[in-house]
Design a protein around this motif. Structure first.
Motif, PDB file in Angstrom:
ATOM      1  N   GLY A  52       0.810  -1.219   0.000  1.00 37.29           N
ATOM      2  CA  GLY A  52       0.000   0.000   0.000  1.00 37.29           C
ATOM      3  C   GLY A  52       0.842   1.268   0.000  1.00 37.29           C
ATOM      4  N   PHE A  53       1.853   1.312   0.867  1.00 39.78           N
ATOM      5  CA  PHE A  53       2.674   2.524   0.942  1.00 39.78           C
ATOM      6  C   PHE A  53       3.604   2.655  -0.265  1.00 39.78           C
ATOM      7  CE2 PHE A  53       1.843   2.211   5.678  1.00 39.78           C
ATOM      8  CZ  PHE A  53       0.985   3.303   5.697  1.00 39.78           C
ATOM      9  N   ALA A  54       4.068   1.524  -0.816  1.00 36.23           N
ATOM     10  CA  ALA A  54       4.902   1.603  -2.017  1.00 36.23           C
ATOM     11  C   ALA A  54       4.085   2.188  -3.173  1.00 36.23           C
ATOM     12  CB  ALA A  54       5.439   0.219  -2.386  1.00 36.23           C
ATOM     13  N   VAL A  55       2.816   1.748  -3.275  1.00 36.94           N
ATOM     14  CA  VAL A  55       1.931   2.294  -4.312  1.00 36.94           C
ATOM     15  C   VAL A  55       1.731   3.794  -4.079  1.00 36.94           C
ATOM     16  CG1 VAL A  55      -0.450   2.274  -5.167  1.00 36.94           C
ATOM     17  CG2 VAL A  55       0.787   0.112  -4.837  1.00 36.94           C
ATOM     18  N   LEU A  56       1.571   4.178  -2.815  1.00 36.78           N
ATOM     19  CA  LEU A  56       1.414   5.605  -2.492  1.00 36.78           C
ATOM     20  C   LEU A  56       2.605   6.418  -3.024  1.00 36.78           C
ATOM     21  CD1 LEU A  56       0.172   7.118   0.834  1.00 36.78           C
ATOM     22  CD2 LEU A  56       2.248   8.013  -0.205  1.00 36.78           C
ATOM     23  N   GLY A  57       3.793   5.876  -2.833  1.00 34.96           N
ATOM     24  CA  GLY A  57       4.992   6.591  -3.300  1.00 34.96           C
ATOM     25  C   GLY A  57       4.976   6.802  -4.806  1.00 34.96           C
ATOM     26  N   VAL A  58       4.605   5.746  -5.542  1.00 38.51           N
ATOM     27  CA  VAL A  58       4.534   5.866  -7.002  1.00 38.51           C
ATOM     28  C   VAL A  58       3.445   6.870  -7.394  1.00 38.51           C
ATOM     29  CG1 VAL A  58       4.085   4.635  -9.159  1.00 38.51           C
ATOM     30  CG2 VAL A  58       5.367   3.503  -7.331  1.00 38.51           C
ATOM     31  N   MET A  59       2.289   6.753  -6.701  1.00 39.32           N
ATOM     32  CA  MET A  59       1.135   7.583  -7.066  1.00 39.32           C
ATOM     33  C   MET A  59       1.294   9.052  -6.658  1.00 39.32           C
ATOM     34  SD  MET A  59      -0.713   5.597  -8.767  1.00 39.32           S
ATOM     35  CE  MET A  59      -2.276   6.425  -8.970  1.00 39.32           C
ATOM     36  N   LEU A 104      11.550   4.707  -2.843  1.00 39.19           N
ATOM     37  CA  LEU A 104      12.077   4.067  -4.051  1.00 39.19           C
ATOM     38  C   LEU A 104      11.005   4.079  -5.143  1.00 39.19           C
ATOM     39  CD1 LEU A 104      13.993   1.081  -2.391  1.00 39.19           C
ATOM     40  CD2 LEU A 104      14.988   3.121  -3.447  1.00 39.19           C
ATOM     41  N   GLY A 105       9.736   3.891  -4.749  1.00 33.71           N
ATOM     42  CA  GLY A 105       8.627   3.952  -5.703  1.00 33.71           C
ATOM     43  C   GLY A 105       8.507   5.341  -6.313  1.00 33.71           C
ATOM     44  N   LEU A 106       8.674   6.355  -5.480  1.00 32.57           N
ATOM     45  CA  LEU A 106       8.649   7.736  -5.965  1.00 32.57           C
ATOM     46  C   LEU A 106       9.747   7.954  -7.011  1.00 32.57           C
ATOM     47  CD1 LEU A 106       8.243  10.856  -3.772  1.00 32.57           C
ATOM     48  CD2 LEU A 106      10.335  10.653  -5.066  1.00 32.57           C
ATOM     49  N   ALA A 107      10.945   7.459  -6.699  1.00 29.81           N
ATOM     50  CA  ALA A 107      12.061   7.631  -7.639  1.00 29.81           C
ATOM     51  C   ALA A 107      11.793   6.872  -8.941  1.00 29.81           C
ATOM     52  CB  ALA A 107      13.361   7.146  -6.995  1.00 29.81           C
ATOM     53  N   ILE A 108      11.311   5.628  -8.818  1.00 28.90           N
ATOM     54  CA  ILE A 108      11.005   4.858 -10.028  1.00 28.90           C
ATOM     55  C   ILE A 108       9.901   5.560 -10.821  1.00 28.90           C
ATOM     56  CG2 ILE A 108      10.203   2.629 -10.924  1.00 28.90           C
ATOM     57  CD1 ILE A 108      11.423   1.338  -8.405  1.00 28.90           C
ATOM     58  N   GLY A 109       8.957   6.185 -10.107  1.00 27.30           N
ATOM     59  CA  GLY A 109       7.908   6.958 -10.772  1.00 27.30           C
ATOM     60  C   GLY A 109       8.485   8.106 -11.588  1.00 27.30           C
ATOM     61  N   PHE A 110       9.438   8.837 -10.997  1.00 22.94           N
ATOM     62  CA  PHE A 110      10.064   9.944 -11.729  1.00 22.94           C
ATOM     63  C   PHE A 110      10.857   9.429 -12.926  1.00 22.94           C
ATOM     64  CE2 PHE A 110       9.621  12.957  -8.042  1.00 22.94           C
ATOM     65  CZ  PHE A 110       9.032  13.977  -8.767  1.00 22.94           C
ATOM     66  N   LEU A 111      11.470   8.258 -12.777  1.00 28.07           N
ATOM     67  CA  LEU A 111      12.305   7.751 -13.872  1.00 28.07           C
ATOM     68  C   LEU A 111      11.452   7.174 -14.993  1.00 28.07           C
ATOM     69  CD1 LEU A 111      15.238   6.125 -11.865  1.00 28.07           C
ATOM     70  CD2 LEU A 111      15.088   8.413 -12.840  1.00 28.07           C
ATOM     71  N   THR A 112      10.379   6.431 -14.640  1.00 26.49           N
ATOM     72  CA  THR A 112       9.574   5.787 -15.693  1.00 26.49           C
ATOM     73  C   THR A 112       8.424   6.672 -16.158  1.00 26.49           C
ATOM     74  OG1 THR A 112       8.086   4.770 -14.083  1.00 26.49           O
ATOM     75  CG2 THR A 112      10.041   3.513 -14.712  1.00 26.49           C
ATOM     76  N   ARG A 113       7.976   7.613 -15.328  1.00 29.64           N
ATOM     77  CA  ARG A 113       6.864   8.510 -15.638  1.00 29.64           C
ATOM     78  C   ARG A 113       5.598   7.744 -16.025  1.00 29.64           C
ATOM     79  NH1 ARG A 113       9.690  13.449 -18.909  1.00 29.64           N
ATOM     80  NH2 ARG A 113      10.836  11.956 -20.144  1.00 29.64           N
ATOM     81  N   SER A 114       5.473   6.530 -15.508  1.00 28.68           N
ATOM     82  CA  SER A 114       4.302   5.725 -15.837  1.00 28.68           C
ATOM     83  C   SER A 114       3.835   4.982 -14.589  1.00 28.68           C
ATOM     84  CB  SER A 114       4.674   4.730 -16.948  1.00 28.68           C
ATOM     85  OG  SER A 114       4.015   3.491 -16.766  1.00 28.68           O
ATOM     86  N   THR A 115       2.524   5.027 -14.332  1.00 31.09           N
ATOM     87  CA  THR A 115       1.986   4.372 -13.145  1.00 31.09           C
ATOM     88  C   THR A 115       2.228   2.868 -13.195  1.00 31.09           C
ATOM     89  OG1 THR A 115       0.297   6.070 -12.924  1.00 31.09           O
ATOM     90  CG2 THR A 115      -0.127   3.989 -11.805  1.00 31.09           C
ATOM     91  N   ALA A 116       1.929   2.261 -14.337  1.00 30.85           N
ATOM     92  CA  ALA A 116       2.075   0.806 -14.452  1.00 30.85           C
ATOM     93  C   ALA A 116       3.530   0.391 -14.256  1.00 30.85           C
ATOM     94  CB  ALA A 116       1.567   0.343 -15.813  1.00 30.85           C
ATOM     95  N   ALA A 117       4.431   1.086 -14.954  1.00 28.66           N
ATOM     96  CA  ALA A 117       5.847   0.733 -14.847  1.00 28.66           C
ATOM     97  C   ALA A 117       6.372   1.027 -13.440  1.00 28.66           C
ATOM     98  CB  ALA A 117       6.662   1.508 -15.877  1.00 28.66           C
ATOM     99  N   GLY A 118       5.896   2.099 -12.841  1.00 31.04           N
ATOM    100  CA  GLY A 118       6.354   2.476 -11.503  1.00 31.04           C
ATOM    101  C   GLY A 118       5.947   1.449 -10.463  1.00 31.04           C
TER     102      GLY A 118
END
Lengths: 277, 322
Positions: free
Chosen positions: A90-97, A184-198
């Protein structure tokens, strides 16, 4: 209120540019209205506690039928923590989102025109995600622990006060380390710029060592898997309760985790500043 | 003022913007015209510091956008009306933007009222029509009360009443001394709104001038003259430098103005039954420009040889694609 009346007032203060606190407040005003953030935050806490309570009930109901060897392994600190699966996800998803929806709908361009110093935006999101998941992680950790102990005591199983050293270290470090995967999810989000990939990326990072680590030869477990953020964090949280070839000394584990976080955030800042928005 | 110098943007193999140079002056509405995919949005994103130019530079009030200390107080832009989080209300959206730009929160209700969204301020933007989104985007651009405003296709999705509203708003903003830069692929819309237009095609500058200057150069701009002594008068006009076409017995005269033609007729005692100037539509002028822009550029005051060269190159490329 007419636009002309406020116009003069605005121009008087136009000289002072926004600072980091403005960026932080703006990001918070934005993120707190997003349903994905609210839901992932609430679900991470509620589901983790519910899962721990439910597993406690199952353990209580079946304990008498366990073989004596397994009964001897019963650990009142470890067993209530099974719900951590839900809070980690849940919290990892929050970071990406906290990042990717803006890239999906183009809102990020408005974010970066309002705050052209893009590193500020990244750091504001880092602070907000850290604060949310630290508070949420603590709530989740203590909630799971108390729920587990309550269920165990009704089933006449051994319990352990949270104020013992072993229990306190596990519960507090779950809360303290909870921001790791969200960041880490936040960082992957910035790098991939995609919810699914993040989300895929952060969940792979989270679960791959758990699932595939034990299948690897011992040398790989000790020298490679141990450098991943999951095992490094676990050696801080439960290194005193469980043995694993992937665990490091807790101080080393904390350093490995810190290195991952610093590296991931620095990479995010560098990429966000360099790339077209 | 917005200034673009040698601005170039390459995406892989494609040259989206190619050595673009122009200035956008305060006090008038400047149209930014070009077909879809001609590089207008990319140019605007580079001006706003979002995309990095491959070469050249764009400045706002003499500074790189990313170096402005209070950007929202200097520049406001509507780049993509749909770029709003659907779960946020109109007011929540404006509030976070205001906070990010250190704009007084009092501006939020003010701009909502200005664009006519005050009644839906607490509705989620996910349920907004494209027209309402455009209004919200315009409100966002106006938040910091900036002197420079940029709008990318602001009338898309608006009904006729909304289009008229945008047109009047743009003119009003310009009359307050602001720099107003508006892109569109609709010539007719720009004709009704802008005084000055910058035309690009395939990322290159094709024309940069007032609408009047642009349309004057067109073969579709002429003075229609009807007279019983058409043959005799045609000779007179040609002697004076007019170029004549005939249509249904009327003379269509270029390169001479209606007053001059009237004076000539009076001097020769020739009766005129009709004397009516006809101005080309911008659309007609635009299509000619893409064939004929070197000739046009040579008429423009202040066009440097460089501009002409760029234009000629743009022309060649336009021809190639035909």
């Amino acid at each position: 209120m007419s636009s002309v009346a406020t116009r003069n007032g605005t121009q008087a203060q136009a000289a002072a540019g926004p600072g980091f606190t403005d960026t932080l407040a703006a990001e918070w005003a934005k993120l707190r209205t997003w349903r994905a953030i609210r839901w992932s935050f609430a679900l991470a806490i509620v589901l983790s506690i519910a899962m721990s309570a439910l597993l406690g009930l199952v353990i209580g109901a079946t304990y008498d039928d366990w073989p004596a060897s397994e009964q001897a392994q019963f650990d009142p600190i470890l067993y209530p923590m099974n719900g951590i699966v839900a809070s980690l996800i849940g919290f990892a998803v929050l970071g990406v989102m906290a990042v990717t929806p803006e890239y999906g709908n183009g809102l990020v361009r408005l974010t970066f025109t309002a705050t052209p110093r893009r590193s500020r935006v990244v750091l504001a999101k880092v602070l907000i995600v850290t604060a949310l998941t630290l508070v949420g992680g603590m709530a989740s950790a203590f909630g799971m622990y108390f729920a587990g102990q309550a269920v165990f005591s009704t089933a006449d199983l051994p319990t352990e006060s949270v104020f013992t050293g072993d229990a306190m270290r596990a519960v507090l470090s779950i809360g303290l380390l909870m921001p790791v995967f969200p960041l880490l999810g936040l960082a992957i989000g910035f790098l991939t710029r995609s919810t699914a990939a993040g989300i895929t990326g952060v969940l792979v990072l989270l679960w791959a060592p758990e699932i595939f680590g034990p299948l690897l030869p011992g040398w790989w477990q000790e020298n490679v898997v141990s450098l991943l953020p999951g095992p490094a964090g676990d050696s801080v949280i439960i290194g005193h309760l469980v043995d694993s070839r992937t665990f490091s000394d807790p101080a080393v584990g904390a350093l490995i985790v810190a290195a991952w976080l610093v590296g991931a955030i620095a990479l995010s800042v560098a990429m966000v500043r360099r790339r077209d928005a | 003022m917005i200034e673009v110098r040698g601005l170039t943007k390459r995406f892989g193999e494609t040259l989206a913007v190619d050595q673009l140079s122009f200035q956008v002056q305060p006090g008038i509405v400047t149209g930014f015209l070009g077909p879809n995919g001609s590089g207008k949005s990319t140019t605007m994103r580079m001006i706003m510091g979002l995309d990095n130019p491959t070469a050249g530079a764009a400045t706002v009030n003499g500074k790189d956008y990313r170096e402005l200390s209070a950007p929202m107080h200097e520049v406001g832009a509507l780049l993509d009306a749909k770029a709003v989080h659907g779960g946020m209300t109109a007011e929540q959206h404006l509030r976070w933007v205001a906070r990010a730009g250190k704009v007084s929160p009092g501006r939020v209700p003010a701009v909502l009222e200005l664009v006519g969204l005050e009644k839906v301020a607490d509705r989620r933007t996910g349920g907004f029509s494209l027209g309402m989104m455009q209004r919200l985007g315009i409100a966002t651009a106006l938040l910091g009360d900036p002197k420079v405003l940029m709008f990318d296709e602001p009338v898309n999705g608006l009904d006729p009443e909304g289009i008229r509203w945008v047109r009047n708003l743009l003119k009003q903003l310009a009359s307050e001394g602001r720099t107003v830069f508006v892109s569109s692929h609709l010539m007719s819309e720009m004709e009704a709104t802008a005084e000055h237009v910058i035309v690009i095609g395939r990322g290159r500058l094709i024309a940069d001038g007032s609408i009047e200057a642009l349309t004057q150069g067109s073969t579709d701009s002429y003075v229609r003259v009807v007279t019983p002594k058409a043959n005799e008068f045609a000779g007179v006009l040609e002697e004076e430098g007019g170029r004549i076409r005939r249509e249904d017995g009327a003379l269509l005269v270029r390169d001479l103005g209606a007053p001059a033609i009237g004076e000539l007729a009076a001097a020769r005692g020739i009766a005129l039954h009709e004397l009516s100037p006809h101005r080309a539509r911008l659309e007609a002028a635009f299509f000619e420009l893409t064939r004929d822009s070197v000739e046009y550029q040579s008429r423009e005051d202040g066009a440097s040889p460089d501009d002409v060269a760029v234009t000629a190159a743009a022309l060649a490329q336009e021809e190639e694609t035909r």
